[in-house]
Design an enzyme around this catalytic site. Structure first.
Site, PDB file in Angstrom:
ATOM      1  CD1 TRP A 186      15.847 -22.388  -0.184  1.00 45.13           C
ATOM      2  CD2 TRP A 186      15.249 -22.321   1.393  1.00 45.13           C
ATOM      3  NE1 TRP A 186      15.029 -21.704  -0.959  1.00 45.13           N
ATOM      4  CE2 TRP A 186      14.311 -21.674  -0.187  1.00 45.13           C
ATOM      5  CE3 TRP A 186      15.061 -22.397   2.781  1.00 45.13           C
ATOM      6  CZ2 TRP A 186      13.144 -21.469   0.668  1.00 45.13           C
ATOM      7  CZ3 TRP A 186      13.914 -21.941   2.599  1.00 45.13           C
ATOM      8  CH2 TRP A 186      12.799 -21.655   1.925  1.00 45.13           C
ATOM      9  CG  ASP A 225      17.811 -29.203   1.143  1.00 45.08           C
ATOM     10  OD1 ASP A 225      17.122 -29.654   0.544  1.00 45.08           O
ATOM     11  OD2 ASP A 225      17.193 -27.604   1.439  1.00 45.08           O
ATOM     12  CE  LYS A 256      10.662 -25.689  -2.939  1.00 50.79           C
ATOM     13  NZ  LYS A 256      11.433 -25.262  -1.413  1.00 50.79           N
TER      14      LYS A 256
HETATM   15  C1  LIG Z   1      11.464 -25.113  -0.203  1.00 51.86           C
HETATM   16  C2  LIG Z   1      13.129 -25.487  -0.142  1.00 51.86           C
HETATM   17  C3  LIG Z   1      13.017 -25.077   1.562  1.00 51.86           C
HETATM   18  C4  LIG Z   1      12.000 -25.228   2.691  1.00 51.86           C
HETATM   19  O1  LIG Z   1      10.681 -26.352   2.599  1.00 51.86           O
HETATM   20  P1  LIG Z   1       9.358 -26.116   3.747  1.00 51.86           P
HETATM   21  O2  LIG Z   1       9.034 -27.717   2.549  1.00 51.86           O
HETATM   22  O3  LIG Z   1       8.962 -25.198   3.298  1.00 51.86           O
HETATM   23  O4  LIG Z   1      10.325 -25.818   4.317  1.00 51.86           O
HETATM   24  C5  LIG Z   1      14.920 -25.539   2.073  1.00 51.86           C
HETATM   25  N1  LIG Z   1      15.800 -25.892   1.117  1.00 51.86           N
HETATM   26  C6  LIG Z   1      15.128 -26.052   0.029  1.00 51.86           C
HETATM   27  C7  LIG Z   1      16.313 -26.046  -1.290  1.00 51.86           C
HETATM   28  C8  LIG Z   1      13.992 -25.212  -0.724  1.00 51.86           C
HETATM   29  O5  LIG Z   1      14.382 -25.258  -1.955  1.00 51.86           O
END
Ligand SMILES: *Cc1c(COP(=O)(O)O)cnc(C)c1O
Length: 356
Positions: free
Chosen positions: A100, A167, A191
């Site tokens: 990521w 993030d 998540k």
């Molecule tokens: C799942 C995830 C993403 C991507 O998210 P999307 O909504 O599918 O674009 C980005 N960063 C982290 C840390 C993730 O776990």
């Protein structure tokens, strides 16, 4: 009906209470004779819910007044691009802790220079770097709080004297963070907070003022801030589910209570790994272990395949590792109950007994 032991990495388990409440209101939200997804986003009913969601988030995360809370579409992946579009003027530092983080850095390169200030690639992202090479004139540093794929997480966040973008897609509200240490936090909801479809962005007003202005309307954080995330139709259903999830967190005693439970849940599984005499091998180094994604290997890929298959037969869903790294992974997000973690731990012990 029996609910699955759901260890999916994302989208992932939602609190059963939240799903039931949404189900009960689906046809008739607050006596309007319609569901919340059938009404105008300019209606009083919607607006009340929208505002309450922000109030709840501010309260639960202790977000200072000089931060805006925004609801944006496009997932975490759009934030990789949007953050850089707004704030990368000359160059930005990225901490490479895996897939990521790397994707975020790749998007930034469309807008300026993005360089790696540290990397954990040398040990297959099994740890979090502790030393950073920040160059003079850097606009911001970008971190990935929890590395969903490798099962690593910053135990503590490093301090920087430049703006910090983080993030938090896979660990927001799983533990307490000091929002004031960050200039921009973003997290896809799917998540820990709700269904896919909305990103929560928490942005410091002073930082927002430094954003590039010559950008398309929907790429500017300022559009969302000035119009209270209602410039265009927001993802109403996703926000509504986040609202319910925030109530659920609050009812359970808030972030600290949820965090304590997350530690207990993860420990039940990590203990099995640690006491397995190497039958299960944790991927992440101990001090950087994630509370949200527990990654481990068995002796061979064939054995892992068998373990995942037998696990599935026993009702454990989503314990396969990410396609890019293989192995096994149990995601123990906020909504995964202790009962599921304890059941998985028992299954792992039993499996070891039968296959040693
Ligand atoms: C799942 C995830 C993403 C991507 O998210 P999307 O909504 O599918 O674009 C980005 N960063 C982290 C840390 C993730 O776990």
């Amino acid at each position: 009906m029996k609910r699955a032991y759901n260890f999916n990495a994302g989208p992932s388990a939602m609190p059963e209470e939240v799903l039931k409440e949404a189900q009960a209101e689906f046809l008739n939200y607050k006596d309007t004779g319609m569901g919340i997804i059938e009404m105008s986003h300019r209606s009083n009913e919607y607006d009340t819910m929208h505002q309450e969601t922000k109030v709840l988030l501010r309260e639960l995360m202790d977000i200072p007044d000089n931060y805006e809370i925004l609801f944006i579409q496009g997932g975490g992946s759009t934030q990789f691009m949007m953050a850089a579009a707004n704030f990368l003027h000359k160059k930005a530092a990225y901490i490479n802790t895996g897939v990521w983080a790397k994707k975020a850095m790749a998007e930034a390169k469309f807008f300026g220079e993005a360089y790696e200030a540290a990397s954990s690639a040398d040990r297959n992202h099994s740890y979090i770097p502790q030393e950073f090479d920040i160059q003079p004139g850097t606009d911001y540093v970008h971190l990935t709080a929890n590395n969903t794929i490798y099962g690593t997480e910053y135990p503590e966040f490093p301090k920087f004297d430049i703006p910090v973008i983080c993030d938090m897609s896979s660990d927001i509200l799983s533990r307490r963070v000091n929002v004031a240490d960050f200039d921009l936090i973003y997290a896809g909801a799917q998540k820990n907070l709700g269904p896919a479809g909305v990103v929560i962005a928490i942005i410091k007003k002073e930082f927002l003022e430094t954003a590039r202005t010559e950008l398309p309307t929907m790429l500017k954080y300022s559009t969302f801030a000035e119009k209270d995330s209602l410039y265009n139709t927001p993802p109403v259903f996703a926000i509504y589910m986040v609202n319910k999830t925030l109530h659920w967190i609050k009812n359970r005693g808030g972030v600290d209570a949820v965090a304590a439970n997350n530690i207990a849940k993860a420990n039940v599984i990590y203990d099995v790994i640690d006491n397995s005499n190497g039958f299960y091998k944790g991927h992440a180094e101990k001090e950087y272990r994630s509370l949200m994604n527990i990654t481990f290997n068995l002796a061979t890929p064939e054995m892992e395949k068998d373990f995942i298959t037998k696990g599935k037969e026993a009702g454990f869903i989503g314990i396969n590792g990410h396609r890019s790294v293989g192995g096994c992974r149990a995601s123990t997000y906020n909504a995964v109950p202790m009962e599921a973690c304890a059941a998985l731990a028992d299954f792992m012990k039993q499996y070891q007994k039968e296959h040693e």
